[in-house]
Design an enzyme around this catalytic site. Structure first.
Site, PDB file in Angstrom:
ATOM      1  N   LYS A  13       0.905  -3.522  -3.694  1.00 44.55           N
ATOM      2  CA  LYS A  13      -0.261  -4.119  -2.757  1.00 44.55           C
ATOM      3  C   LYS A  13      -0.875  -2.863  -2.391  1.00 44.55           C
ATOM      4  CE  LYS A  13       2.964  -5.237   0.267  1.00 44.55           C
ATOM      5  NZ  LYS A  13       4.220  -4.672  -0.409  1.00 44.55           N
ATOM      6  N   ARG A  88       3.466 -11.333   7.257  1.00 39.94           N
ATOM      7  CA  ARG A  88       4.672 -11.260   6.686  1.00 39.94           C
ATOM      8  C   ARG A  88       5.950 -12.246   7.015  1.00 39.94           C
ATOM      9  NH1 ARG A  88       4.211  -5.560   5.661  1.00 39.94           N
ATOM     10  NH2 ARG A  88       6.186  -4.693   4.506  1.00 39.94           N
ATOM     11  N   ARG A 127       8.719   7.315  -4.631  1.00 38.54           N
ATOM     12  CA  ARG A 127       7.410   7.296  -3.972  1.00 38.54           C
ATOM     13  C   ARG A 127       7.176   8.808  -3.165  1.00 38.54           C
ATOM     14  NH1 ARG A 127       5.052   2.567  -0.633  1.00 38.54           N
ATOM     15  NH2 ARG A 127       6.813   2.666   0.336  1.00 38.54           N
ATOM     16  N   ARG A 160       8.769   8.740   2.817  1.00 29.14           N
ATOM     17  CA  ARG A 160       8.770   7.877   3.925  1.00 29.14           C
ATOM     18  C   ARG A 160      10.172   7.796   4.201  1.00 29.14           C
ATOM     19  NH1 ARG A 160       4.666   3.049   2.532  1.00 29.14           N
ATOM     20  NH2 ARG A 160       6.404   1.763   3.562  1.00 29.14           N
ATOM     21  N   ARG A 171      14.516  -3.749   3.981  1.00 24.84           N
ATOM     22  CA  ARG A 171      13.156  -4.113   3.712  1.00 24.84           C
ATOM     23  C   ARG A 171      13.175  -5.442   2.635  1.00 24.84           C
ATOM     24  NH1 ARG A 171      10.530   0.904   1.951  1.00 24.84           N
ATOM     25  NH2 ARG A 171       8.373   0.021   1.681  1.00 24.84           N
TER      26      ARG A 171
END
Ligand code: AP5
Length: 222
Positions: A13, A88, A127, A160, A171
């Site tokens: 996204k 969300r 990531r 992160r 998540r």
């Protein structure tokens, strides 16, 4: 155009929202990025949000809705926006509808990035993020030009906290329970545009671009 980009954590996204914002001259509003900036700056919001974000849980609706309302108020007239990471859950979707209704507006489309579980796990675990500008890289799929450093800032990239395995699991589970029902919510409103998101960045971007070009012609604004 007034857009929402929807999809699982790691669906792409943020990557695609940045590109679409540049291509169609939209304001990019990423709730994740706004929260991480507040955390870096140590503001009241940042301190309140930190525990939730680091553990991969949703920040309470009242904080996030206020943040988005403030961001939307700052969008210049005649300019569109792309919301990345909001709404969300159903309560946030309804709050967004109401905020737009007050301004006599509706969403033009909700772009839903459909991705497989193995894709998101690979993307999230690899990531790396620039702690200064927030730009994302991937150790294998999108490495920076110089090893481990941001191309733009030269700063050492970090992982992160919520990209560690236990937070990723949390998540994904919250997404399934709270966020996935929005797919049907927006489909029922005729707003859903589904984009297959497993392919490389350029291929996905071409699909987004084609879908948005058609909408942009219809809506006649940025
Ligand atoms: P947020 O930052 O929004 O996290 P997320 O939704 O989990 O999304 P991600 O940023 O992980 O993934 P993405 O889909 O943007 O993928 P990306 O483009 O980065 O939110 C973080 C936290 O903030 C939440 O957990 C929550 O605590 C809080 N929060 C935020 N919004 C909230 C809200 N509305 N309510 C309550 N709490 C909220 O790509 C991922 C990786 O893959 C990158 O490394 C990228 O380089 C790579 N990649 C992307 N596309 C491709 C591709 N096509 N091919 C190969 N690699 C790719």
């Amino acid at each position: 155009m007034r857009l929402v980009f929807l999809g699982r954590p790691g669906a792409g996204k943020g990557t695609q929202a940045l590109r679409a914002a540049t291509e169609f001259d939209l304001v990019h509003v990423s709730t994740g990025e706004l929260l991480r900036t507040a955390m870096r700056q140590g503001t009241k919001l940042g301190k309140e949000a930190k525990g939730y974000v680091d553990e991969g849980r949703l920040v309470p609706d009242e904080l996030v809705v206020k943040l988005v309302e403030e961001s939307l108020r700052r969008v210049p007239d005649r300019k569109g926006f792309v919301l990345d990471g909001f709404p969300r859950n159903l309560a946030q979707a309804e709050a967004l509808e109401e905020a737009l209704r007050v301004q006599g507006e509706v969403l033009d489309a909700v772009v839903y990035f459909a991705v497989r579980s193995d894709t998101v796990l690979e993307r999230l675990s690899g990531r790396r993020t620039c702690p200064k500008c927030g730009r994302n890289y991937h150790v294998k799929l999108m490495p920076p030009a110089s090893d481990g450093r941001c191309d733009a800032c030269g700063v050492e990239l970090i992982q992160r906290k919520d990209d560690r395995p236990d937070a990723i699991r949390e998540r994904l589970s919250i997404y399934d329970k709270e966020t996935a029902p929005l797919i049907d919510f927006y489909r029922a409103r005729g707003a859903l545009v589904e984009v297959p998101g497993d392919d490389d960045e350029e291929s996905v971007a071409r699909r987004v671009s084609t879908a948005l070009a058609t909408l942009s012609d219809r809506s006649g604004r940025g």
